[in-house]
Scaffold this active site. Structure first.
Site, short mmCIF file in Angstrom:
data_model
loop_
_atom_site.label_atom_id
_atom_site.label_comp_id
_atom_site.label_asym_id
_atom_site.label_seq_id
_atom_site.Cartn_x
_atom_site.Cartn_y
_atom_site.Cartn_z
N ILE A 77 0.86 -1.18 0.00
CA ILE A 77 0.00 0.00 0.00
C ILE A 77 0.90 1.23 0.00
CG2 ILE A 77 -2.00 -1.07 1.11
CD1 ILE A 77 -1.13 0.01 3.76
N ASP A 78 0.32 2.37 -0.37
CA ASP A 78 1.10 3.59 -0.51
C ASP A 78 1.69 4.04 0.82
OD1 ASP A 78 0.32 3.59 -3.13
OD2 ASP A 78 -1.20 5.16 -2.90
N LYS A 79 2.73 4.83 0.72
CA LYS A 79 3.40 5.39 1.90
C LYS A 79 2.40 6.09 2.83
CE LYS A 79 6.48 9.20 3.17
NZ LYS A 79 7.31 10.31 2.66
#
Length: 347
Positions: free
Chosen positions: A154-156
């Site tokens: 998942i994104d930062k």
């Protein structure tokens, strides 16, 4: 003339581009083809390789892909971006705390906080989840990208659940479930606007945006990009914003962020997709200040990976994990609840 590297905070699921080189042409730069320009600066390469990179759309002048015959001018910013990290196998163990929700001999569930990059890339060789995993666990299996333990990402600046494989068998069987779309993945998001339908499905192939390579865009042409399906359901209407549940049928790069923008409802404070602007509401200064205060409380895209379900690779038991909303999203929603009750809001 120096070389700088991009700080890669873009946690992609596929089709990543990493900046290998960036050059700023000097004031006295003579007009020259970009392939010749790069030949003079990049060691251990050939003009043919540079031309191939240009043909693939991986050479950029001032943010725009260019062909090998592009003429470099003074002060041009030239980037070479390729599909693999230059030092993709570099992982330094680091004692970074992990919020482990569940663990057994085959896997573990982690509740990833906001701001934690999942794996090393250019500019992020340290301080990532993979660095933490290398410290806390030995002999984690490698995925197809040579990243230990990772089954998905998942994104930062997205918080929430990630499953980590602890052996090769778990890696293979968990990855197969993600590939075959049999996992359960629910995200909670705050989006701009009042979504008319109580629930719906967004379909459309996702590929990199033609002009902004850091964004994904929806394409109707089935020959472009990869199929992506997002099912959404309205959980709470708060006037100028809506809280929604998003169920992923596929797991593409920035899928929810790109799909919600596509239907006219970008994620709240999603800078990459325009959600960090006041997209709905009034022109009153008090309202503008209210939204700015919400941005301060929630200084990232309003997206949380809340629920994750899958079949255990060994016991075959179906396992379903759920997390509470992180504090920043919960506080932001509460502020909108109070505001919506005390003000007459228009759609």
């Amino acid at each position: 003339m120096g070389i700088t590297f991009l700080n890669n905070d873009n946690e992609e699921l596929d089709d990543e581009l990493f900046e290998h080189y960036k050059f700023i042409s000097p004031k006295g730069q003579s007009i020259v083809r970009v392939d010749k320009f790069l030949m003079q600066l990049i060691e251990n390469t050939t003009r043919n390789k540079i031309q191939q990179a240009a043909d693939r759309g991986n050479i950029f002048a001032n943010g725009v892909p260019v062909k090998s015959n592009y003429k470099v001018k003074p002060f041009d910013e030239i980037k070479v971006m390729l599909a693999h990290p230059p030092f993709e196998n570099r992982v330094d163990p680091e004692d970074i705390p992990l919020d482990i929700v569940y663990e057994d001999d085959d896997l573990l569930l982690i509740n990833k906080p906001v701001g934690l990059v999942v794996h090393p890339g250019h500019g992020n060789y340290t301080g990532t989840l993979v660095n933490a995993l290398a410290f806390h666990f030995e002999n984690l299996p490698m995925n197809s990208s040579n990243r230990p333990g990772l089954v998905h990402r998942i994104d930062k600046d997205t918080s929430g659940l990630l499953v980590i494989a602890k052996n090769d068998n778990a890696m293979a069987l968990l990855a197969k479930q993600f590939e075959e779309k049999t996992t359960e993945r629910e995200y909670i998001a705050i989006v701009w606007g009042n979504i008319k339908e109580d629930e719906g499905t967004i379909e459309g192939n996702l590929a990199r945006h033609a002009k902004d390579r850091m964004q994904m865009a929806v394409y109707d042409d089935p020959a472009i990009g990869k199929p992506a399906v997002t099912h959404y359901k309205v959980l709470e209407r708060l006037g100028y914003v809506t809280v929604v549940s998003c169920i992923l049928e596929t797991g593409r790069t920035h899928q929810i962020r790109a799909h919600m923008k596509h239907i006219g409802h970008p994620l709240f404070n999603d800078a990459r997709y325009g959600g960090d602007l006041i997209l709905k509401g009034t022109t009153f200064s008090k309202y503008k200040q209210f939204v700015e205060n919400c941005f301060k409380i929630l200084p990232r895209q309003a997206l949380h990976a809340k629920t994750l379900g899958f079949e255990h690779p060994v016991s075959k038991e179906y396992m379903r994990f759920d997390t509470e909303l992180p504090q920043d999203m919960a506080e932001c929603i509460e502020k909108w609840r109070v505001y919506s009750k005390s003000h007459l809001l228009e759609d």
